[in-house]
Design a protein around this motif. Structure first.
Motif, PDB file in Angstrom:
ATOM      1  N   TYR A   1       8.762 -37.750  -2.691  1.00 56.15           N
ATOM      2  CA  TYR A   1       8.387 -36.991  -1.491  1.00 56.15           C
ATOM      3  C   TYR A   1       7.051 -36.273  -1.633  1.00 56.15           C
ATOM      4  O   TYR A   1       6.366 -36.023  -0.645  1.00 56.15           O
ATOM      5  CB  TYR A   1       9.523 -36.083  -0.988  1.00 56.15           C
ATOM      6  N   VAL A   2       6.645 -35.963  -2.864  1.00 58.08           N
ATOM      7  CA  VAL A   2       5.308 -35.370  -3.046  1.00 58.08           C
ATOM      8  C   VAL A   2       4.249 -36.447  -2.839  1.00 58.08           C
ATOM      9  O   VAL A   2       3.227 -36.229  -2.184  1.00 58.08           O
ATOM     10  CB  VAL A   2       5.168 -34.738  -4.453  1.00 58.08           C
ATOM     11  N   PHE A   3       4.513 -37.643  -3.371  1.00 54.96           N
ATOM     12  CA  PHE A   3       3.579 -38.768  -3.236  1.00 54.96           C
ATOM     13  C   PHE A   3       3.345 -39.090  -1.760  1.00 54.96           C
ATOM     14  O   PHE A   3       2.217 -39.245  -1.303  1.00 54.96           O
ATOM     15  CB  PHE A   3       4.178 -39.995  -3.954  1.00 54.96           C
ATOM     16  N   MET A   4       4.444 -39.114  -1.018  1.00 50.06           N
ATOM     17  CA  MET A   4       4.330 -39.527   0.391  1.00 50.06           C
ATOM     18  C   MET A   4       3.763 -38.420   1.269  1.00 50.06           C
ATOM     19  O   MET A   4       2.858 -38.634   2.051  1.00 50.06           O
ATOM     20  CB  MET A   4       5.714 -39.942   0.927  1.00 50.06           C
ATOM     21  N   GLY A   5       4.306 -37.209   1.129  1.00 53.16           N
ATOM     22  CA  GLY A   5       3.966 -36.169   2.108  1.00 53.16           C
ATOM     23  C   GLY A   5       3.025 -35.089   1.634  1.00 53.16           C
ATOM     24  O   GLY A   5       2.665 -34.212   2.422  1.00 53.16           O
ATOM     25  N   GLY A   6       2.638 -35.089   0.339  1.00 55.75           N
ATOM     26  CA  GLY A   6       1.732 -34.052  -0.161  1.00 55.75           C
ATOM     27  C   GLY A   6       2.309 -32.662   0.036  1.00 55.75           C
ATOM     28  O   GLY A   6       3.525 -32.459  -0.060  1.00 55.75           O
ATOM     29  N   SER A   7       1.440 -31.707   0.365  1.00 54.23           N
ATOM     30  CA  SER A   7       1.903 -30.323   0.453  1.00 54.23           C
ATOM     31  C   SER A   7       2.817 -30.113   1.664  1.00 54.23           C
ATOM     32  O   SER A   7       3.692 -29.261   1.637  1.00 54.23           O
ATOM     33  CB  SER A   7       0.719 -29.362   0.519  1.00 54.23           C
ATOM     34  N   ARG A   8       2.636 -30.915   2.707  1.00 54.70           N
ATOM     35  CA  ARG A   8       3.535 -30.789   3.861  1.00 54.70           C
ATOM     36  C   ARG A   8       4.947 -31.260   3.458  1.00 54.70           C
ATOM     37  O   ARG A   8       5.939 -30.593   3.760  1.00 54.70           O
ATOM     38  CB  ARG A   8       3.011 -31.641   5.021  1.00 54.70           C
ATOM     39  N   GLY A   9       4.994 -32.370   2.734  1.00 58.00           N
ATOM     40  CA  GLY A   9       6.286 -32.875   2.258  1.00 58.00           C
ATOM     41  C   GLY A   9       6.948 -31.857   1.334  1.00 58.00           C
ATOM     42  O   GLY A   9       8.156 -31.608   1.423  1.00 58.00           O
ATOM     43  N   ALA A  10       6.133 -31.248   0.440  1.00 52.99           N
ATOM     44  CA  ALA A  10       6.676 -30.255  -0.489  1.00 52.99           C
ATOM     45  C   ALA A  10       7.202 -29.045   0.281  1.00 52.99           C
ATOM     46  O   ALA A  10       8.250 -28.486  -0.062  1.00 52.99           O
ATOM     47  CB  ALA A  10       5.606 -29.832  -1.493  1.00 52.99           C
ATOM     48  N   ALA A  11       6.494 -28.633   1.332  1.00 50.49           N
ATOM     49  CA  ALA A  11       6.929 -27.463   2.103  1.00 50.49           C
ATOM     50  C   ALA A  11       8.272 -27.730   2.791  1.00 50.49           C
ATOM     51  O   ALA A  11       9.173 -26.887   2.758  1.00 50.49           O
ATOM     52  CB  ALA A  11       5.868 -27.078   3.134  1.00 50.49           C
ATOM     53  N   TYR A  12       8.416 -28.922   3.397  1.00 55.80           N
ATOM     54  CA  TYR A  12       9.686 -29.249   4.053  1.00 55.80           C
ATOM     55  C   TYR A  12      10.816 -29.361   3.029  1.00 55.80           C
ATOM     56  O   TYR A  12      11.910 -28.829   3.227  1.00 55.80           O
ATOM     57  CB  TYR A  12       9.565 -30.560   4.845  1.00 55.80           C
ATOM     58  N   ALA A  13      10.530 -30.060   1.931  1.00 60.52           N
ATOM     59  CA  ALA A  13      11.572 -30.239   0.909  1.00 60.52           C
ATOM     60  C   ALA A  13      11.944 -28.884   0.296  1.00 60.52           C
ATOM     61  O   ALA A  13      13.121 -28.608   0.047  1.00 60.52           O
ATOM     62  CB  ALA A  13      11.070 -31.192  -0.175  1.00 60.52           C
ATOM     63  N   ASN A  14      10.943 -28.031   0.068  1.00 58.42           N
ATOM     64  CA  ASN A  14      11.219 -26.708  -0.489  1.00 58.42           C
ATOM     65  C   ASN A  14      12.105 -25.903   0.434  1.00 58.42           C
ATOM     66  O   ASN A  14      13.021 -25.208  -0.014  1.00 58.42           O
ATOM     67  CB  ASN A  14       9.913 -25.929  -0.687  1.00 58.42           C
ATOM     68  N   THR A  15      11.812 -25.981   1.722  1.00 58.46           N
ATOM     69  CA  THR A  15      12.601 -25.209   2.686  1.00 58.46           C
ATOM     70  C   THR A  15      14.052 -25.662   2.648  1.00 58.46           C
ATOM     71  O   THR A  15      14.970 -24.840   2.551  1.00 58.46           O
ATOM     72  CB  THR A  15      12.008 -25.398   4.099  1.00 58.46           C
ATOM     73  N   PHE A  16      14.243 -26.964   2.700  1.00 55.82           N
ATOM     74  CA  PHE A  16      15.605 -27.510   2.657  1.00 55.82           C
ATOM     75  C   PHE A  16      16.310 -27.093   1.360  1.00 55.82           C
ATOM     76  O   PHE A  16      17.447 -26.602   1.378  1.00 55.82           O
ATOM     77  CB  PHE A  16      15.527 -29.045   2.766  1.00 55.82           C
ATOM     78  N   GLN A  17      15.593 -27.226   0.248  1.00 51.91           N
ATOM     79  CA  GLN A  17      16.236 -26.957  -1.048  1.00 51.91           C
ATOM     80  C   GLN A  17      16.491 -25.461  -1.249  1.00 51.91           C
ATOM     81  O   GLN A  17      17.484 -25.068  -1.857  1.00 51.91           O
ATOM     82  CB  GLN A  17      15.365 -27.509  -2.178  1.00 51.91           C
ATOM     83  N   THR A  18      15.593 -24.632  -0.720  1.00 51.78           N
ATOM     84  CA  THR A  18      15.807 -23.189  -0.859  1.00 51.78           C
ATOM     85  C   THR A  18      17.046 -22.767  -0.082  1.00 51.78           C
ATOM     86  O   THR A  18      17.857 -21.972  -0.578  1.00 51.78           O
ATOM     87  CB  THR A  18      14.564 -22.418  -0.354  1.00 51.78           C
ATOM     88  N   ILE A  19      17.208 -23.321   1.114  1.00 52.95           N
ATOM     89  CA  ILE A  19      18.407 -22.997   1.902  1.00 52.95           C
ATOM     90  C   ILE A  19      19.652 -23.464   1.137  1.00 52.95           C
ATOM     91  O   ILE A  19      20.644 -22.745   1.048  1.00 52.95           O
ATOM     92  CB  ILE A  19      18.322 -23.659   3.298  1.00 52.95           C
ATOM     93  N   VAL A  20      19.566 -24.651   0.539  1.00 55.66           N
ATOM     94  CA  VAL A  20      20.717 -25.189  -0.210  1.00 55.66           C
ATOM     95  C   VAL A  20      21.077 -24.263  -1.368  1.00 55.66           C
ATOM     96  O   VAL A  20      22.240 -23.874  -1.532  1.00 55.66           O
ATOM     97  CB  VAL A  20      20.421 -26.622  -0.726  1.00 55.66           C
ATOM     98  N   PHE A  21      20.092 -23.861  -2.177  1.00 57.07           N
ATOM     99  CA  PHE A  21      20.499 -23.079  -3.354  1.00 57.07           C
ATOM    100  C   PHE A  21      20.903 -21.652  -3.003  1.00 57.07           C
ATOM    101  O   PHE A  21      21.745 -21.056  -3.676  1.00 57.07           O
ATOM    102  CB  PHE A  21      19.491 -23.166  -4.518  1.00 57.07           C
ATOM    103  N   MET A  22      20.372 -21.127  -1.895  1.00 56.54           N
ATOM    104  CA  MET A  22      20.827 -19.795  -1.472  1.00 56.54           C
ATOM    105  C   MET A  22      22.278 -19.857  -0.999  1.00 56.54           C
ATOM    106  O   MET A  22      23.105 -19.015  -1.351  1.00 56.54           O
ATOM    107  CB  MET A  22      19.924 -19.260  -0.347  1.00 56.54           C
ATOM    108  N   ILE A  23      22.596 -20.887  -0.215  1.00 54.97           N
ATOM    109  CA  ILE A  23      23.965 -21.003   0.303  1.00 54.97           C
ATOM    110  C   ILE A  23      24.946 -21.296  -0.836  1.00 54.97           C
ATOM    111  O   ILE A  23      26.023 -20.704  -0.918  1.00 54.97           O
ATOM    112  CB  ILE A  23      24.035 -22.104   1.391  1.00 54.97           C
ATOM    113  N   MET A  24      24.547 -22.173  -1.752  1.00 54.20           N
ATOM    114  CA  MET A  24      25.463 -22.551  -2.827  1.00 54.20           C
ATOM    115  C   MET A  24      25.806 -21.368  -3.733  1.00 54.20           C
ATOM    116  O   MET A  24      26.932 -21.238  -4.208  1.00 54.20           O
ATOM    117  CB  MET A  24      24.863 -23.705  -3.652  1.00 54.20           C
ATOM    118  N   GLY A  25      24.815 -20.506  -3.988  1.00 60.68           N
ATOM    119  CA  GLY A  25      25.068 -19.303  -4.796  1.00 60.68           C
ATOM    120  C   GLY A  25      26.115 -18.429  -4.118  1.00 60.68           C
ATOM    121  O   GLY A  25      27.061 -17.948  -4.762  1.00 60.68           O
TER     122      GLY A  25
END
Lengths: 85, 567
Positions: free
Chosen positions: B187-211
């Motif tokens: 996803y970094v290869f394909m989307g660069g910093s925009r891809g990283a921002a979207y993936a980060n947002t999704f993953q941050t929500i996931v780890f906050m909820i899982m905790g």
């Protein structure tokens, strides 16, 4: 916001920022293991409130010391060549 | 097997997100590196928070609290809320403004211009890379260590050489590291910093909820919040450390130990008033002796552990979160902001996000001291609590996905950042900006990212037994020692090229010295508990001020450029 309001607002934010550093040490509850609400150790409850205090300080900084002039500065001209030194 | 299926499902979701973000990619180098300065407040908050929180936020915080108690929160989390938010406000917004106005994409571009020095870039470049690479290793090694135990038994015919006999059939660390690297790379290869921002947002929500989900399940298993508060280990009048409860797996509830189970004893109490105290619920330093079984001989051996937090460690730890001011990957995230106003939500909500993730984990760690054997590795405390109290494979899979989310939301930004600085600060800087087209620039960055991911994976396999969390603290210490450079660049007109070079060299020398004394990566304190980051920071600051004052100030043009009269 006029200049003097902005200046006093910034001073207040800086003062509270320094106060927060001292408040963080909370040596007064260092050895207290009593529980708040039956489950939350008082030392942890204090620092959770401290986190909320940080958020409030952030809000105050945005309200009283927001660098509007920096925003204008960033937007007022086209970008120049980044490789120049 | 169910746990493994949940984890595979999570990876598939991330890959899908990578393809989605690729469709939003605008095809320009500016979009690839800084998302065309288009990221709004919520995505900025989530990507900045996700980047600053590693696996330590879930796994390390629980383990540290299991060892030292609730002081872990004040030591690492609440001070980070204050310092990080202060840095976003004082450093982040200012760097964003200069980056947007003058077109900087990397820290090094800014420093080269501010200090009128090409050589400064070549000095900073290897230091930043050397400090980011261990940080990357932490992610890949950490992911491997998390997955193998929770997938034990899944594929015994395929993976019959486990790291530990109990983990037969678990996914080996080399395979986890490979999959994590490929997923992040995609996803970094394909989307660069925009891809990283979207993936980060999704993953941050996931780890906050899982905790939070893990916390709720554990509280229910312990019989509610009131009962949970009574669970932590206790010191008796005779100085023994006992567990008053144990968990009855068949009945699915806590039962009182009669008599309490002795797990250790206090060695040198600094306070005479420790009887009937639960040391994990306060911060008084107490040295305790525990016993553990030698896995090879079965013999019981003693080991010492300091509970609580020494005063000077608590005071000086504030230097460690200063590191975020010099993280090159965070600089890049700041540059993605649509406007300065996008920072507002981050400044306010970052301390609250820290609280939401850390308070439950720190409580779980303190409660675990009254249930789990003291010799359990700190990094295994959270998963062991879940296995002991819940034993639900779906939940274990989801929580593991949360830990992986925390790991990968840092890895992606770091991979992208290294590709960006290689491309911009070395290749384009040497060749001149007109030699390569925009498309070629993106291709070069992508190639660099592939090379960096491959090298990092290879290094992670070589260093797979390293203690990842101690290594993380050393990375942070290195970045915090460089903090005076960025602060002076923005706020002190008199700071000079020579002063900054002296500061970087002094910081590096002090850091290498203490790193050597630590045995190359172990936990190390100076004197009464002072963290090395504090001394490195002071040494770097003194060098910067003294040498700057001894040398000629920067040119008027440079000062006008970086200290404009703002109305």
């Amino acid at each position: 916001m006029n200049g003097s309001q902005s200046s006093s607002g910034k001073s207040l934010v800086w003062l509270l920022f320094v106060v927060m550093f001292f408040a963080h040490q909370d040596f007064w509850w260092w050895d207290d293991s009593s529980l708040v609400l039956g489950f939350l150790p008082i030392g942890l409850a204090y620092h959770a409130l401290f986190s909320i205090g940080c958020a409030l300080l952030g809000w105050l900084a945005i309200s009283k010391a927001w660098p509007t002039e920096l925003e204008v500065f960033a937007d007022e001209m086209e970008e120049t060549d980044s490789t120049k030194i | 097997m169910t746990t493994l299926i949940v984890i595979i499902g999570y990876f598939c979701l991330l890959l899908a997100l990578g393809f989605f973000s690729n469709r939003l990619f605008r095809g320009t180098s500016k979009d690839y590196f800084v998302a065309s300065h288009s990221i709004g407040p919520f995505l900025l908050l989530m990507s900045v928070f996700g980047t600053t929180m590693t696996a330590f936020a879930l796994v390390g915080s629980t383990g540290k609290s299991f060892e030292r108690g609730i002081g872990t929160y004040g030591l690492m989390a609440s001070i980070s809320g204050l310092v990080h938010a202060g840095i976003f406000f004082l450093i982040g917004i200012r760097l964003w403004a200069f980056g947007k106005k003058y077109g900087y994409i990397t820290q090094i571009q800014f420093f080269r211009a501010r200090f009128e020095s090409d050589g400064l870039g070549y000095l900073l470049f290897p230091i930043l890379v050397l400090l980011v690479v261990p940080y990357l290793l932490i992610g890949i090694i950490g992911a491997g260590k998390v997955i193998e135990p929770v997938t034990a038994g899944a594929l015994p015919m395929l993976f019959d050489y486990p790291t530990k006999p109990d983990w037969l059939g678990g996914i080996p660390p080399w395979l986890t590291g490979l999959v994590v690297s490929i997923v992040v790379l995609s996803y970094v290869f394909m989307g660069g910093s925009r891809g990283a921002a979207y993936a980060n947002t999704f993953q941050t929500i996931v780890f906050m909820i899982m905790g939070l989900v893990a916390f709720v399940f554990i509280v229910n298993a312990l019989g509610g919040l009131d009962k949970s508060g009574k669970v932590p280990a206790r010191i008796t009048e005779k100085g023994s450390i006992v567990q008053d409860f144990s968990f009855d797996k068949k009945a699915g509830k806590l039962k009182a130990n009669d008599p309490p189970k002795v797990i250790g004893k206090v060695m040198e109490p600094e306070s005479s008033d420790l009887a009937n105290r639960q040391p994990h619920l306060s911060r008084v330093p107490v040295t305790a002796e525990f016993k553990k079984k030698n896995p090879k001989t079965g013999e019981l051996v003693s080991f010492e552990r300091e509970l609580g937090i020494p005063f000077w460690t608590f005071v000086t730890y504030l230097f460690i979160p200063l590191s975020v001011g010099m993280f090159p990957h965070l600089f890049q995230h700041w540059l993605t902001a649509k406007s300065a106003k996008a920072f507002r939500l981050t400044v306010i909500a970052h301390p609250l996000c820290i609280m939401i993730v850390w308070v439950p984990c720190v409580l779980i760690g303190a409660w675990a001291s009254g249930i789990l054997p003291p010799a359990i590795p700190p990094a295994a405390v959270l998963s062991k609590m879940l296995a002991t109290l819940i034993d639900n494979q779906v939940l274990t899979g989801l929580l593991t996905a949360g830990v992986l989310a925390a790991i990968m939301s840092s890895l992606d930004s770091q991979f992208l950042c290294l590709g960006t600085i290689f491309t911009n600060d070395i290749v384009l800087h040497r060749s001149g900006p007109k030699k390569y087209s925009d498309k070629q620039t993106i291709t070069i960055a992508r190639l660099f990212i592939v090379v960096i991911v491959s090298l990092t994976y290879a290094l992670a396999m070589l260093a797979k037994d390293a203690n990842v969390f101690d290594l993380a603290i050393w990375c942070f210490s290195g970045f915090s020692a460089l903090f005076p450079v960025v602060f002076a660049a923005l706020y002190w007109k008199r700071a000079t090229k020579q002063g900054v070079i002296a500061s970087i060299l002094a910081a590096s020398a002090a850091w290498v010295y203490f790193f050597h004394l630590s045995g190359y990566g172990g936990e190390y304190f100076i004197g009464p508990g002072i963290v090395p980051a504090a001394v490195c920071f002071l040494v770097a600051s003194v060098a910067l001020v003294v040498v700057s004052l001894m040398t000629d100030p920067p040119s008027k043009e440079t000062l006008k450029k970086f200290f404009p009269k703002l109305n």
